[in-house]
Design a protein around this motif. Structure first.
Motif, PDB file in Angstrom:
ATOM      1  N   VAL A  15     -34.158   9.957 -12.323  1.00  0.00           N
ATOM      2  CA  VAL A  15     -33.548  11.275 -12.571  1.00  0.00           C
ATOM      3  C   VAL A  15     -34.048  12.282 -11.543  1.00  0.00           C
ATOM      4  O   VAL A  15     -33.267  13.077 -11.000  1.00  0.00           O
ATOM      5  N   LEU A  16     -35.351  12.268 -11.251  1.00  0.00           N
ATOM      6  CA  LEU A  16     -35.916  13.208 -10.281  1.00  0.00           C
ATOM      7  C   LEU A  16     -35.354  12.955  -8.888  1.00  0.00           C
ATOM      8  O   LEU A  16     -35.030  13.904  -8.152  1.00  0.00           O
ATOM      9  N   LYS A  17     -35.231  11.683  -8.499  1.00  0.00           N
ATOM     10  CA  LYS A  17     -34.678  11.351  -7.182  1.00  0.00           C
ATOM     11  C   LYS A  17     -33.208  11.742  -7.102  1.00  0.00           C
ATOM     12  O   LYS A  17     -32.720  12.178  -6.056  1.00  0.00           O
ATOM     13  N   LYS A  18     -32.493  11.568  -8.216  1.00  0.00           N
ATOM     14  CA  LYS A  18     -31.069  11.942  -8.238  1.00  0.00           C
ATOM     15  C   LYS A  18     -30.905  13.441  -7.997  1.00  0.00           C
ATOM     16  O   LYS A  18     -30.016  13.866  -7.247  1.00  0.00           O
ATOM     17  N   MET A  19     -31.779  14.244  -8.603  1.00  0.00           N
ATOM     18  CA  MET A  19     -31.721  15.690  -8.393  1.00  0.00           C
ATOM     19  C   MET A  19     -32.053  16.037  -6.943  1.00  0.00           C
ATOM     20  O   MET A  19     -31.359  16.866  -6.318  1.00  0.00           O
ATOM     21  N   LEU A  20     -33.090  15.415  -6.379  1.00  0.00           N
ATOM     22  CA  LEU A  20     -33.454  15.694  -4.988  1.00  0.00           C
ATOM     23  C   LEU A  20     -32.320  15.328  -4.038  1.00  0.00           C
ATOM     24  O   LEU A  20     -32.018  16.062  -3.084  1.00  0.00           O
ATOM     25  N   LYS A  21     -31.687  14.195  -4.300  1.00  0.00           N
ATOM     26  CA  LYS A  21     -30.584  13.752  -3.451  1.00  0.00           C
ATOM     27  C   LYS A  21     -29.404  14.708  -3.540  1.00  0.00           C
ATOM     28  O   LYS A  21     -28.755  15.018  -2.534  1.00  0.00           O
ATOM     29  N   PHE A  22     -29.147  15.210  -4.743  1.00  0.00           N
ATOM     30  CA  PHE A  22     -28.049  16.162  -4.923  1.00  0.00           C
ATOM     31  C   PHE A  22     -28.353  17.464  -4.200  1.00  0.00           C
ATOM     32  O   PHE A  22     -27.479  18.031  -3.525  1.00  0.00           O
ATOM     33  N   LEU A  23     -29.587  17.967  -4.328  1.00  0.00           N
ATOM     34  CA  LEU A  23     -29.942  19.231  -3.680  1.00  0.00           C
ATOM     35  C   LEU A  23     -29.936  19.095  -2.165  1.00  0.00           C
ATOM     36  O   LEU A  23     -29.475  19.998  -1.452  1.00  0.00           O
ATOM     37  N   ALA A  24     -30.428  17.963  -1.659  1.00  0.00           N
ATOM     38  CA  ALA A  24     -30.545  17.796  -0.215  1.00  0.00           C
ATOM     39  C   ALA A  24     -29.216  17.510   0.446  1.00  0.00           C
ATOM     40  O   ALA A  24     -28.878  18.109   1.477  1.00  0.00           O
ATOM     41  N   LYS A  25     -28.438  16.592  -0.127  1.00  0.00           N
ATOM     42  CA  LYS A  25     -27.228  16.124   0.539  1.00  0.00           C
ATOM     43  C   LYS A  25     -25.942  16.414  -0.218  1.00  0.00           C
ATOM     44  O   LYS A  25     -24.849  16.170   0.302  1.00  0.00           O
ATOM     45  N   LEU A  49     -45.711  13.499 -10.745  1.00  0.00           N
ATOM     46  CA  LEU A  49     -44.543  14.252 -11.207  1.00  0.00           C
ATOM     47  C   LEU A  49     -44.283  15.438 -10.299  1.00  0.00           C
ATOM     48  O   LEU A  49     -43.138  15.725  -9.918  1.00  0.00           O
ATOM     49  N   GLU A  50     -45.344  16.134  -9.905  1.00  0.00           N
ATOM     50  CA  GLU A  50     -45.189  17.308  -9.042  1.00  0.00           C
ATOM     51  C   GLU A  50     -44.677  16.919  -7.653  1.00  0.00           C
ATOM     52  O   GLU A  50     -43.933  17.694  -7.030  1.00  0.00           O
ATOM     53  N   ASP A  51     -45.076  15.754  -7.170  1.00  0.00           N
ATOM     54  CA  ASP A  51     -44.594  15.312  -5.856  1.00  0.00           C
ATOM     55  C   ASP A  51     -43.070  15.196  -5.846  1.00  0.00           C
ATOM     56  O   ASP A  51     -42.417  15.544  -4.853  1.00  0.00           O
ATOM     57  N   PHE A  52     -42.517  14.687  -6.937  1.00  0.00           N
ATOM     58  CA  PHE A  52     -41.060  14.555  -7.019  1.00  0.00           C
ATOM     59  C   PHE A  52     -40.388  15.914  -7.172  1.00  0.00           C
ATOM     60  O   PHE A  52     -39.389  16.207  -6.511  1.00  0.00           O
ATOM     61  N   ILE A  53     -40.932  16.741  -8.063  1.00  0.00           N
ATOM     62  CA  ILE A  53     -40.268  18.009  -8.385  1.00  0.00           C
ATOM     63  C   ILE A  53     -40.297  18.974  -7.197  1.00  0.00           C
ATOM     64  O   ILE A  53     -39.304  19.642  -6.892  1.00  0.00           O
ATOM     65  N   PHE A  54     -41.438  19.039  -6.521  1.00  0.00           N
ATOM     66  CA  PHE A  54     -41.613  20.049  -5.466  1.00  0.00           C
ATOM     67  C   PHE A  54     -41.546  19.446  -4.066  1.00  0.00           C
ATOM     68  O   PHE A  54     -42.093  20.010  -3.125  1.00  0.00           O
ATOM     69  N   GLU A  55     -40.877  18.313  -3.934  1.00  0.00           N
ATOM     70  CA  GLU A  55     -40.712  17.727  -2.604  1.00  0.00           C
ATOM     71  C   GLU A  55     -39.892  18.671  -1.737  1.00  0.00           C
ATOM     72  O   GLU A  55     -38.821  19.140  -2.136  1.00  0.00           O
ATOM     73  N   TYR A  79     -34.317  15.973 -16.988  1.00  0.00           N
ATOM     74  CA  TYR A  79     -34.912  16.735 -15.891  1.00  0.00           C
ATOM     75  C   TYR A  79     -35.666  17.965 -16.407  1.00  0.00           C
ATOM     76  O   TYR A  79     -36.784  18.243 -15.970  1.00  0.00           O
ATOM     77  N   SER A  80     -35.063  18.695 -17.335  1.00  0.00           N
ATOM     78  CA  SER A  80     -35.727  19.899 -17.848  1.00  0.00           C
ATOM     79  C   SER A  80     -36.987  19.552 -18.629  1.00  0.00           C
ATOM     80  O   SER A  80     -37.977  20.286 -18.591  1.00  0.00           O
ATOM     81  N   ALA A  81     -36.985  18.421 -19.340  1.00  0.00           N
ATOM     82  CA  ALA A  81     -38.196  18.003 -20.057  1.00  0.00           C
ATOM     83  C   ALA A  81     -39.323  17.716 -19.076  1.00  0.00           C
ATOM     84  O   ALA A  81     -40.477  18.105 -19.299  1.00  0.00           O
ATOM     85  N   LEU A  82     -39.000  17.056 -17.972  1.00  0.00           N
ATOM     86  CA  LEU A  82     -40.019  16.767 -16.955  1.00  0.00           C
ATOM     87  C   LEU A  82     -40.510  18.056 -16.293  1.00  0.00           C
ATOM     88  O   LEU A  82     -41.704  18.196 -15.998  1.00  0.00           O
ATOM     89  N   ARG A  83     -39.611  19.003 -16.086  1.00  0.00           N
ATOM     90  CA  ARG A  83     -40.026  20.291 -15.525  1.00  0.00           C
ATOM     91  C   ARG A  83     -40.956  21.030 -16.486  1.00  0.00           C
ATOM     92  O   ARG A  83     -41.927  21.674 -16.064  1.00  0.00           O
ATOM     93  N   GLU A  84     -40.678  20.934 -17.775  1.00  0.00           N
ATOM     94  CA  GLU A  84     -41.521  21.616 -18.756  1.00  0.00           C
ATOM     95  C   GLU A  84     -42.891  20.946 -18.868  1.00  0.00           C
ATOM     96  O   GLU A  84     -43.899  21.619 -19.113  1.00  0.00           O
ATOM     97  N   ILE A  85     -42.948  19.639 -18.686  1.00  0.00           N
ATOM     98  CA  ILE A  85     -44.243  18.954 -18.659  1.00  0.00           C
ATOM     99  C   ILE A  85     -45.053  19.424 -17.454  1.00  0.00           C
ATOM    100  O   ILE A  85     -46.251  19.732 -17.557  1.00  0.00           O
TER     101      ILE A  85
END
Length: 587
Positions: free
Chosen positions: A160-170, A323-329, A451-457
Motif C-alpha cells: 500500500v505504501l509503495k502504491k501511494m509513492l508510485k502514484f505520487l511520483a509517476k 515505516l517512516e522510510d516508506f512514508i517520507f521517501e 494508508y491512513s492507519a499507517l500514517r497514524e501509527i
C-alpha cells in the motif's frame, strides 16, 4: 469547563441543538462504518444543560446557588449516565435484538478521564460515550491497541505504501488489487499465519493412515513394473501425500517416508544437496572474516561458543525499510502529485477548521452515500457536526504533552490542493485514539483506509518523541466473531483488553481463546481482579441541584429505590478513579 453562570453568559446554552423526539435518541449501531472507526452513527440528541442551566439572556439567579468556576475547574468532566440499552439490532451479525451496551452523555471530559475510560472498554461517538456489555451482547467488542514503537509493516502494508509513492511520483494508477477498506478485505498474513500454526499444533497426525496410503502407493508402482530399491533413506518426504494431509490440517514434521527415487527422478541423496550461489558467497565471506580476525580474538569467541555467524550482520544500508522510510521517501522534483497531511483542531474557533469545513462536509456526504449507501437525509450537516465535529474533550496543552496538545483533531489528507480523506482522532495522554475515517471514493484504489492507519501509527511515534508517555495507537474494537473486523489484528504487535480485569494481553494469547468462545476473560490468573474497580462508592462525585456533593450525601436525599442501583452500576463501569474525578449529573 465553565461554571454554570459563566456557561450561561457565554451563550453556550443557546448554541446547543434543540432536543429531538425520543425516538431519535436510539442506541448506537457502529457496524456500518469503516476501518477501526466504529462509533455509532446516531448518538443520542444532546440533553438540556445540566441542572436546567439558563441560556444567555435568562433572568439572573442568586449567586450562591451556582457552583463557582474554582469548583468546576478542578473537576472539568461532567457526564449524564443513561444506563443499559439492550435488545437492539446488531449490524455485525444482523441479529435483531442481540446488542447490549451502557452509555452516558458527556457534557465535557478531560483528556485523562477519557484515557481512563477507554482503558476500561468505553468509546465515544460525538459526545455519547458507550461501553458494550461484553457477556451479554451478541458480538463482543474488545478494545485493541497497537504498539507503534515496535511496529513493523507487513508485506501488504508495504504494498500500500509503495502504491501511494508510485502514484505520487509517476501518477500510476494500479486498480487491479484495490483495497477500498480494510473492513472489506480478508484476514491477512499476521492473523492467518497464527491460526494456521495453532490449527496444526492442535491436530494429532494419524501416522498409521499415512503409512497405509504410502504402502498402497508403493504397491501400485510395483504393479506398473517399477522395482524400488531396498536401500531407503530416512530423510525424503513424499510431497504428494504430505500436501494431502496438510490440506486436512495435519502437521508434516513427523511424517517421514523411506524411499529412493528412480534414476532420473528426484534428487540423488548420495550427493550433498545443491546450494544457492548466494549461500556460497556468504560462506566465503564468513571464512574470509575469520581469516582476517586476530587469532586471540577468534579463540576467545570459540571458548565462549560465539563463533561468527554464518550470515554477517547487515550493514545499515541493508536493513529493512522502516515505516517512516516508506512514508517520507523523497519524491522527484517533477512528481505528478503532491500529498500534504494537516492536523486541524476540531473547533469552529480554529480558522483552518472553519475554512475547510464546507469541503470536509461535502467529502463526508459523498463517502456516506457511495460507500454506505446512506440516503441524503441521513448524512446532513447536523448529523456530520454532531457525529464528527462535536467532542466532549477539552483542549489541553500541558508542558509535558505534545506540541499540538490533547483533544480532538481532524487529520486532513490534501492531494493537489483538495481534501481526499479525513481521519478523526483523539490525542490523549497515553495514546492516539482513532475515531473515524471518511475519504473520496474516487481514490479507493489508493487503499486510503490502510494508508491512513499507517500514517497514524507513524504520527503516534512522532508524538512520542516529545511526550514519552504517549506510545500507543488505539484502533477501536476488535470483533473476532465478525470476519470483516478481524483485519485490526494485522497491525502487530497489538494487545486486547481483558473485559474483567482490564489488563492488556498480547493478541497472540487471546486468539486461541476466542476460537473457542466469543466472550473470553483474557487474564489467565484466576486470582486477578479489577484493580481499578469502585471500592468506595460514597466518594463518587455528584452534581445535583447545582451543587457538588459526594454520593454518600446525595443518597440520603433520594427516595427512589432504583437510583442507588443505577449509580452503583455507573461506578462499577467507570471505576473508582473516574467516579471521583468526574461529576455525575443527576436531576
Amino acid at each position: 469547563m465553565k461554571c454554570a453562570k459563566c456557561w450561561a453568559n457565554s451563550g453556550l446554552g443557546a448554541r446547543l441543538p434543540s432536543p429531538l423526539p425520543p425516538q431519535a435518541a436510539r442506541p448506537p449501531n457502529p457496524t456500518r462504518h469503516s476501518r477501526h472507526r466504529d462509533p455509532p452513527r446516531w448518538p443520542p440528541t444532546p440533553p438540556p444543560l445540566p441542572g436546567g442551566l439558563p441560556s444567555a439572556g435568562a433572568a439572573p439567579r442568586r449567586r450562591e446557588a451556582w457552583p463557582t468556576c474554582a469548583d468546576l475547574a478542578a473537576m472539568a468532566s461532567m457526564v449524564e449516565y443513561k444506563g443499559l440499552k439492550d435488545g437492539y439490532h446488531c449490524g455485525y451479525c444482523d441479529s435483531k435484538e442481540g446488542k447490549a451496551s451502557c452509555g452516558m452523555w458527556a457534557h465535557s471530559l478531560t483528556a485523562q478521564d477519557y484515557q481512563d475510560l477507554i482503558d476500561r472498554g468505553w468509546r465515544r461517538s460525538g459526545k455519547y460515550v458507550y461501553k458494550p456489555v461484553m457477556n451479554q451482547t451478541c458480538c463482543p467488542q474488545y478494545t485493541i491497541r497497537c504498539r507503534p514503537l515496535q511496529f513493523q509493516p507487513s508485506k501488504s502494508h508495504k504494498k500500500v505504501l509503495k502504491k501511494m509513492l508510485k502514484f505520487l511520483a509517476k501518477g500510476d494508477v494500479s486498480r487491479g488489487s484495490c483495497e477500498d477498506e480494510p473492513m472489506d478485505s480478508t484476514v491477512e498474513d499476521a492473523v492467518a499465519g497464527d491460526f494456521a500454526l495453532i490449527n496444526k499444533l492442535d491436530i494429532h497426525c494419524d501416522l498409521k493412515t499415512l503409512r497405509d496410503d504410502l504402502k498402497e502407493s508403493l504397491e501400485s508402482e510395483e504393479k506398473k513394473g517399477g522395482n524400488p530399491k531396498k536401500e531407503e533413506s530416512t530423510e525424503l518426504i513424499q510431497s504428494q501425500h504430505i500436501e494431502e494431509k496438510l490440506g486436512s490440517g495435519e502437521p508434516s514434521q513427523s511424517v517421514k517416508v523411506q524411499t529412493v527415487p528412480k534414476p532420473g527422478k528426484g534428487a540423488d541423496l548420495t550427493k550433498p544437496p545443491c546450494r544457492k550461489a548466494k549461500e556460497i558467497r556468504k560462506e566465503r565471506k564468513r571464512l574470509k572474516l575469520m581469516q582476517q580476525s586476530p587469532a586471540g580474538e577468534l579463540q576467545g569467541l570459540q571458548a565462549q561458543g560465539e563463533l561468527p555467524s554464518l550470515i554477517p550482520p547487515k550493514s545499515k544500508s541493508n536493513q529493512p525499510k522502516s515505516l517512516e522510510d516508506f512514508i517520507f521517501e523523497p519524491l522527484p522534483e517533477d512528481a505528478s502529485h503532491k500529498l500534504e497531511v494537516r492536523l486541524v483542531p476540531v473547533s469552529f474557533e480554529d480558522p483552518e477548521f472553519k475554512s475547510s469545513f464546507s469541503q470536509s462536509f461535502s467529502l463526508y456526504v459523498k463517502y456516506q452515500m457511495t460507500i454506505h449507501q446512506d440516503p441524503p437525509d441521513e448524512c446532513g450537516e447536523t448529523e456530520f457536526t454532531r457525529f464528527l465535529c462535536s467532542s466532549p474533550l477539552e483542549a489541553e496543552n500541558p508542558p509535558d504533552g505534545p506540541d499540538c496538545g490533547y483533544g480532538s483533531f481532524h487529520q486532513q489528507y490534501w492531494l493537489d490542493g483538495k481534501i481526499i480523506a479525513v481521519g478523526v482522532i483523539d490525542i490523549l495522554p497515553h495514546c492516539v485514539s482513532s475515531v473515524y475515517l471518511y475519504y473520496d471514493p474516487d481514490y479507493s484504489f489508493l487503499s486510503l483506509g490502510v494508508y491512513s492507519a499507517l500514517r497514524e501509527i507513524a504520527f503516534t511515534k512522532q508524538l512520542h518523541e516529545k511526550a514519552s508517555q504517549l506510545s500507543y495507537y488505539y484502533m477501536g474494537f476488535y470483533i473476532h466473531s465478525c470476519p470483516k473486523m478481524k483485519y485490526k489484528g494485522q497491525y502487530r504487535p497489538s494487545d486486547l483488553l481483558c473485559p474483567e480485569t482490564y489488563v492488556w494481553v498480547p493478541i497472540e494469547q487471546c486468539l486461541p481463546l476466542l476460537e473457542n468462545s466469543k466472550y473470553c476473560r483474557f487474564n489467565q490468573d484466576p486470582e486477578a481482579v479489577d484493580e481499578g474497580r469502585s471500592k468506595d462508592p460514597d466518594r463518587l462525585q455528584v452534581f445535583y441541584k447545582k451543587a457538588i456533593m459526594p454520593y454518600g450525601v446525595y443518597k440520603k436525599r433520594q427516595r427512589d429505590p432504583s437510583e442507588e442501583a443505577t449509580v452503583l452500576q455507573y461506578a462499577r463501569l467507570v471505576g473508582q478513579r473516574c467516579a471521583e474525578s468526574m461529576l455525575l449529573f443527576r436531576s
